[in-house]
Design a protein around this motif. Structure first.
Motif, PDB file in Angstrom:
ATOM      1  N   LEU A   1       0.823  -1.201   0.000  1.00  0.00           N
ATOM      2  CA  LEU A   1       0.000   0.000   0.000  1.00  0.00           C
ATOM      3  C   LEU A   1       0.859   1.254   0.000  1.00  0.00           C
ATOM      4  N   SER A   2       0.593   2.108  -0.952  1.00  0.00           N
ATOM      5  CA  SER A   2       1.267   3.414  -1.004  1.00  0.00           C
ATOM      6  C   SER A   2       0.513   4.390  -0.096  1.00  0.00           C
ATOM      7  N   LYS A   3       1.110   5.536   0.160  1.00  0.00           N
ATOM      8  CA  LYS A   3       0.420   6.560   0.948  1.00  0.00           C
ATOM      9  C   LYS A   3      -0.901   6.935   0.288  1.00  0.00           C
ATOM     10  N   LYS A   4      -0.874   7.131  -1.024  1.00  0.00           N
ATOM     11  CA  LYS A   4      -2.086   7.532  -1.745  1.00  0.00           C
ATOM     12  C   LYS A   4      -3.175   6.469  -1.631  1.00  0.00           C
ATOM     13  N   GLU A   5      -2.794   5.203  -1.746  1.00  0.00           N
ATOM     14  CA  GLU A   5      -3.791   4.137  -1.637  1.00  0.00           C
ATOM     15  C   GLU A   5      -4.427   4.116  -0.245  1.00  0.00           C
ATOM     16  N   ILE A   6      -3.623   4.351   0.784  1.00  0.00           N
ATOM     17  CA  ILE A   6      -4.162   4.366   2.145  1.00  0.00           C
ATOM     18  C   ILE A   6      -5.083   5.566   2.331  1.00  0.00           C
ATOM     19  N   ILE A   7      -4.655   6.716   1.866  1.00  0.00           N
ATOM     20  CA  ILE A   7      -5.486   7.919   1.983  1.00  0.00           C
ATOM     21  C   ILE A   7      -6.802   7.721   1.247  1.00  0.00           C
ATOM     22  N   ASP A   8      -6.738   7.222   0.009  1.00  0.00           N
ATOM     23  CA  ASP A   8      -7.963   6.987  -0.763  1.00  0.00           C
ATOM     24  C   ASP A   8      -8.875   5.999  -0.051  1.00  0.00           C
ATOM     25  N   PHE A   9      -8.307   4.939   0.496  1.00  0.00           N
ATOM     26  CA  PHE A   9      -9.104   3.937   1.205  1.00  0.00           C
ATOM     27  C   PHE A   9      -9.778   4.565   2.426  1.00  0.00           C
ATOM     28  N   CYS A  10      -9.027   5.348   3.205  1.00  0.00           N
ATOM     29  CA  CYS A  10      -9.586   5.978   4.400  1.00  0.00           C
ATOM     30  C   CYS A  10     -10.663   6.986   4.069  1.00  0.00           C
ATOM     31  N   ARG A  11     -10.543   7.611   2.932  1.00  0.00           N
ATOM     32  CA  ARG A  11     -11.553   8.590   2.497  1.00  0.00           C
ATOM     33  C   ARG A  11     -12.777   7.926   1.876  1.00  0.00           C
ATOM     34  N   GLY A  12     -12.661   6.611   1.638  1.00  0.00           N
ATOM     35  CA  GLY A  12     -13.804   5.891   1.095  1.00  0.00           C
ATOM     36  C   GLY A  12     -13.843   5.803  -0.407  1.00  0.00           C
ATOM     37  N   TYR A  13     -12.731   6.172  -1.066  1.00  0.00           N
ATOM     38  CA  TYR A  13     -12.701   6.042  -2.515  1.00  0.00           C
ATOM     39  C   TYR A  13     -12.688   4.575  -2.886  1.00  0.00           C
ATOM     40  N   LYS A  14     -13.376   4.233  -3.923  1.00  0.00           N
ATOM     41  CA  LYS A  14     -13.446   2.846  -4.361  1.00  0.00           C
ATOM     42  C   LYS A  14     -12.610   2.652  -5.612  1.00  0.00           C
ATOM     43  N   LYS A  15     -12.055   1.455  -5.725  1.00  0.00           N
ATOM     44  CA  LYS A  15     -11.371   1.069  -6.940  1.00  0.00           C
ATOM     45  C   LYS A  15     -12.399   0.959  -8.056  1.00  0.00           C
ATOM     46  N   PRO A  16     -12.050   1.422  -9.242  1.00  0.00           N
ATOM     47  CA  PRO A  16     -12.997   1.211 -10.344  1.00  0.00           C
ATOM     48  C   PRO A  16     -13.134  -0.271 -10.638  1.00  0.00           C
ATOM     49  N   GLU A  17     -14.351  -0.720 -10.890  1.00  0.00           N
ATOM     50  CA  GLU A  17     -14.584  -2.125 -11.221  1.00  0.00           C
ATOM     51  C   GLU A  17     -14.179  -2.379 -12.657  1.00  0.00           C
ATOM     52  N   ASP A  18     -13.602  -3.562 -12.926  1.00  0.00           N
ATOM     53  CA  ASP A  18     -13.221  -3.926 -14.291  1.00  0.00           C
ATOM     54  C   ASP A  18     -14.421  -4.348 -15.101  1.00  0.00           C
TER      55      ASP A  18
END
Length: 192
Positions: free
Chosen positions: A175-192
């Motif tokens: 996990l990068s810093k950005k991935e952790i921040i996005d996860f904590c903010r509730g951003y979702k990965k785009p679905e394939d």
């Protein structure tokens, strides 16, 4: 007098170890994983005997098998709080000296960017710039302890796996810093 001094030093072995060493949460999790050889979520009798023998010999390399067995019985009696013949992750935390919960330095979980950077750097034990799964376990252990919630290692692993599955956007296993921040903010990965 010499025999009494020897007995006193053996009696103080755990005290000496606890005063000399302070484990990070990451080191604590590594020890847990090393000794919970069957992944049962508990340190069972044979596993505890190995841990105690290694602990005793780390303080006194000349310790005999009898000394290790004596120390094992004392540790088992004292730290197996519910007397079920197994040591839980919380009972092991009472036995092994884990340094102050790093998250307790931040009086709330709302933190500034600088605070987040400090936390990230602290748990990034190998300095890679990412949080690896084992490093995440250390952070999660501290987070649950900070919130005064008990959790067993199996559930801790599930939480880690869930976070990795949902936060690791590029699927590189860290996990990068950005991935952790996005996860904590509730951003979702785009679905394939």
């Amino acid at each position: 007098m010499m025999a009494a001094d020897s007995a006193d030093s053996r009696a103080n072995m755990l005290h000496d170890f606890r005063n000399r060493y302070r484990l990070t949460s990451h080191e604590f999790i590594k020890i847990w994983k090393h000794y919970d050889t069957d992944w049962s979520g508990y340190i069972e009798i044979a596993e505890l005997q190995g841990l105690v023998a290694d602990l005793v010999k780390s303080v006194n390399p000349e310790a005999t098998e009898d000394e290790c067995n004596h120390r094992f019985r004392r540790i088992q009696n004292y730290y197996d709080a519910n007397k079920d013949g197994m040591i839980s992750i919380h009972e092991l935390a009472d036995l092994l000296p884990v340094e102050e919960n790093y998250l307790s330095r931040f009086h709330q979980l709302k933190m500034s960017k600088e605070d987040f950077d400090k936390v990230f750097t602290y748990y990034d034990k190998d300095g890679s710039g990412t949080i690896e799964p084992d490093e995440l376990l250390g952070l999660l252990r501290d987070l649950f302890m900070f919130k005064c919630q008990q959790i067993n290692i199996a559930d801790l692993e599930k939480v880690k796996d869930n976070i990795m599955r949902n936060a690791d956007d590029n699927c590189d296993g860290v996990l990068s810093k950005k991935e952790i921040i996005d996860f904590c903010r509730g951003y979702k990965k785009p679905e394939d």
